[in-house]
Each structure stands twice: as structure tokens, then as C-alpha cells.
Design an enzyme around this catalytic site. Structure first.
Site, mmCIF file in Angstrom:
data_model
loop_
_atom_site.group_PDB
_atom_site.id
_atom_site.type_symbol
_atom_site.label_atom_id
_atom_site.label_comp_id
_atom_site.label_asym_id
_atom_site.label_seq_id
_atom_site.Cartn_x
_atom_site.Cartn_y
_atom_site.Cartn_z
ATOM 1 N N SER A 69 3.453 -2.323 10.415
ATOM 2 C CA SER A 69 4.912 -2.320 10.583
ATOM 3 C C SER A 69 5.560 -3.668 10.262
ATOM 4 O O SER A 69 6.504 -4.083 10.934
ATOM 5 C CB SER A 69 5.293 -1.845 11.986
ATOM 6 N N HIS B 161 -9.485 0.855 4.756
ATOM 7 C CA HIS B 161 -8.207 1.029 5.475
ATOM 8 C C HIS B 161 -8.454 1.952 6.666
ATOM 9 O O HIS B 161 -9.261 2.884 6.585
ATOM 10 C CB HIS B 161 -7.160 1.627 4.529
ATOM 11 N N GLY C 13 2.802 -1.215 4.323
ATOM 12 C CA GLY C 13 2.881 0.215 4.009
ATOM 13 C C GLY C 13 4.329 0.618 3.767
ATOM 14 O O GLY C 13 4.875 0.429 2.687
ATOM 15 N N GLY C 14 4.972 1.144 4.809
ATOM 16 C CA GLY C 14 6.322 1.699 4.702
ATOM 17 C C GLY C 14 7.313 0.815 3.953
ATOM 18 O O GLY C 14 8.033 1.291 3.066
ATOM 19 N N GLU D 95 -5.352 -5.238 10.639
ATOM 20 C CA GLU D 95 -4.337 -4.208 10.856
ATOM 21 C C GLU D 95 -4.636 -3.460 12.148
ATOM 22 O O GLU D 95 -5.461 -2.531 12.158
ATOM 23 C CB GLU D 95 -4.353 -3.207 9.702
ATOM 24 N N GLU E 10 -6.901 4.369 7.812
ATOM 25 C CA GLU E 10 -6.714 5.800 7.530
ATOM 26 C C GLU E 10 -7.951 6.376 6.850
ATOM 27 O O GLU E 10 -8.300 7.539 7.049
ATOM 28 C CB GLU E 10 -5.442 6.016 6.694
ATOM 29 N N ASN F 26 0.873 -1.178 0.000
ATOM 30 C CA ASN F 26 0.000 0.000 0.000
ATOM 31 C C ASN F 26 0.910 1.228 0.000
ATOM 32 O O ASN F 26 1.516 1.540 1.017
ATOM 33 C CB ASN F 26 -0.879 -0.040 1.262
ATOM 34 N N TRP F 27 0.993 1.866 -1.159
ATOM 35 C CA TRP F 27 1.925 3.004 -1.274
ATOM 36 C C TRP F 27 1.344 4.294 -0.687
ATOM 37 O O TRP F 27 2.006 5.330 -0.704
ATOM 38 C CB TRP F 27 2.315 3.215 -2.745
ATOM 39 N N LYS F 28 0.121 4.235 -0.240
ATOM 40 C CA LYS F 28 -0.543 5.412 0.366
ATOM 41 C C LYS F 28 -0.358 6.638 -0.553
ATOM 42 O O LYS F 28 -0.336 6.482 -1.765
ATOM 43 C CB LYS F 28 0.011 5.667 1.769
ATOM 44 N N GLY G 85 2.369 2.079 10.750
ATOM 45 C CA GLY G 85 3.302 3.204 10.586
ATOM 46 C C GLY G 85 3.978 3.638 11.871
ATOM 47 O O GLY G 85 4.596 4.697 11.925
#
Ligand code: PEP
Length: 259
Positions: free
Chosen positions: A213, A95, A234-235, A167, A97, A9-11, A173
């Protein structure tokens, strides 16, 4: 046996040139990986170019969100048909977010899952609790409500492609990962919820990813848990080295598990 999935997920990261470059690096590095379903989910603006790059590769294209109407006066929204037209096969739905900053609810998650399935997209439905909810012992209630609400009214045949991503919000994150035991406990509970709502067969064939993470250093201990079928990343999906490490570790663990 469930085929593991690693989804990036490149956000809201990477402009189109950066996205194409990263997709190309990942594609070159994992071209011979067969037993992991690899997905990358760039921002909307990069889907078309990244989609071109992924044609005839072993990487699937996903979006990070969608709207549930086909078309019309919905400024700023993107329909599932539009996603399909640029080569998407997957879409992340609900998600944390989106739930936290953009008012997404279990009901909008349900509408979006329906819209995804109607267009043949595979929904990756996210669920997870806040730290406060975990500390007050509400984790399982929250997960149950999110799953029941998001899937309300669907038969198991209708959602047979569904992927769920657990999640914990406190792990996204933050560098804090759930311990394998904490994650496994919730994953097992998710299967129990699916079994109660649908059937044992459905529960045991649905893939449940862990997200929060995940990095090359912790993928192995997480993936060794019985009910963890891969990760929503993500990251660590923003750099080809870490993302491809995750994919390759998952592939070898899967080969080991299969014997
Ligand atoms: C995510 O975006 O879904 C996520 C899990 O992020 P991170 O891996 O950075 O915690």
C-alpha cells in the site's frame, strides 16, 4: 550510496492496449529522471509490446514470475530465457500472492533466483509475514527463514544483483501500510541477516524495497528511513499519475539524502 528503485507490479491487470498506453504515459512523464531505477512488470502477455515501447527509455522491463527450467513439457510456464528474449531485465520472485495461491515455497524461490541469474536477469525476491505471524511475534523468524531458504547455496558474488522486497502480507492491497518504524525495523534486520550470511559490504550494498500500500502520500516518510531503498508498488502503479508521483518524490528525496 544505493540507487533507489521504484518497481510497478501490475499483477493480472491491463490488456495489451491498456498496458502499452500506460507504459507510454509513464515513459513520457519520467524521461528525464536519472537517479531512480524505474521498473514496470506487466503481465506476461504484454511484455513483448511494452518491451518495444521501452527500448531506449530509462524504464526497465520486468516479469512477475518465471519457471526455472529452460524449456520442455511445462504447460503454462515461462522460462527466464523467454523473458530475456522479450527485453526483460528483472523478474519478481516469490511474491506473497504466488506463495499464497500457487504453492510457491522457499525452495522454488531458490530455483527461480538461480534461473534468473543464469540468464542475466535481476531477481526481485519478495519476503514478508502474515498478520497472524506478526501478532504472534514471529516476523523476524519468518523473514530469516525466507531469506536463508531462498538464497541457500549462493555465494555473495553470485547474487550481487539481488534486490529484496519486504512486503508484509497484511499491508498488500489492503490500504494498511506498515509504519515507517515497523518497516525500518524489518529492513535493518534483513541487512543483519545478509551480513551474518555474507558480509557487511554485501548487506550494505543490497537494495531492500518496501511494498504494501505505498502511495504518493506515504512514500516520503518511508523513503526517509535509512534502510528503505524504494518500493515495490501494486495498486498505485496502475495509474500513471500516482506511479510517476512516486518516482519523482523518490528522485528528489534521493537528491536530498545525497546532499
Ligand atoms: C504488491 O503487489 O507487491 C503490492 C505491494 O501491492 P499494493 O501496493 O497494492 O499493496
Amino acid at each position: 550510496m544505493r540507487k533507489p528503485m521504484i518497481a510497478g507490479n501490475w499483477k493480472m491487470c491491463k490488456d495489451v492496449n491498456e498496458a502499452v498506453e500506460l507504459a507510454n504515459e509513464i515513459k513520457r512523464s519520467v524521461y528525464d529522471v536519472e537517479n531512480v531505477e524505474v521498473v514496470i512488470c506487466p503481465p506476461f502477455t504484454n511484455l513483448s509490446d511494452v518491451g518495444e515501447m521501452l527500448i531506449e527509455s530509462n524504464i526497465g522491463l520486468g516479469a512477475q514470475n518465471c519457471y526455472w527450467k529452460d524449456e520442455g513439457a511445462f504447460t503454462g510456464e515461462v522460462s527466464t530465457g523467454m523473458l530475456k528474449s522479450v527485453g526483460c531485465k528483472y523478474v519478481i520472485i516469490g511474491h506473497s500472492e504466488r506463495r499464497q495461491y500457487f504453492g510457491e515455497t522457499d525452495e522454488t524461490v531458490k530455483f527461480k533466483i538461480k534461473a534468473a541469474i543464469e540468464k542475466g536477469l535481476i531477481p526481485i525476491m519478495c519476503v514478508g509475514e502474515t498478520l497472524e505471524e506478526r501478532e504472534s511475534g514471529k516476523t523476524m523468524d519468518i523473514i530469516t527463514a525466507q531469506i536463508k531458504g531462498g538464497l541457500e547455496g549462493f555465494s555473495e558474488d553470485y547474487i550481487d544483483t539481488l534486490v529484496i522486497a519486504y512486503e508484509p502480507i497484511w499491508a498488500i492491497g489492503t490500504g494498511k501500510t506498515a509504519t515507517p518504524g515497523q518497516a525500518q525495523e524489518v529492513h535493518a534486520e534483513i541487512r543483519k541477516i545478509l551480513s551474518d550470511l555474507y558480509s557487511e559490504t554485501f548487506a550494505s550494498s543490497t537494495r531492500v524495497l518496501y511494498g504494501g500500500s505505498v502511495k504518493p502520500e506515504n512514500i516520503e516518510i518511508l523513503m526517509k528511513e535509512e534502510d528503505i531503498d524504494g518500493g515495490l508498488i501494486g495498486g498505485a502503479s496502475l495509474k500513471s499519475d500516482s506511479f510517476t508521483d512516486l518516482i519523482k518524490s523518490t528522485a528528489s528525496l534521493y537528491a536530498e539524502k545525497k546532499g
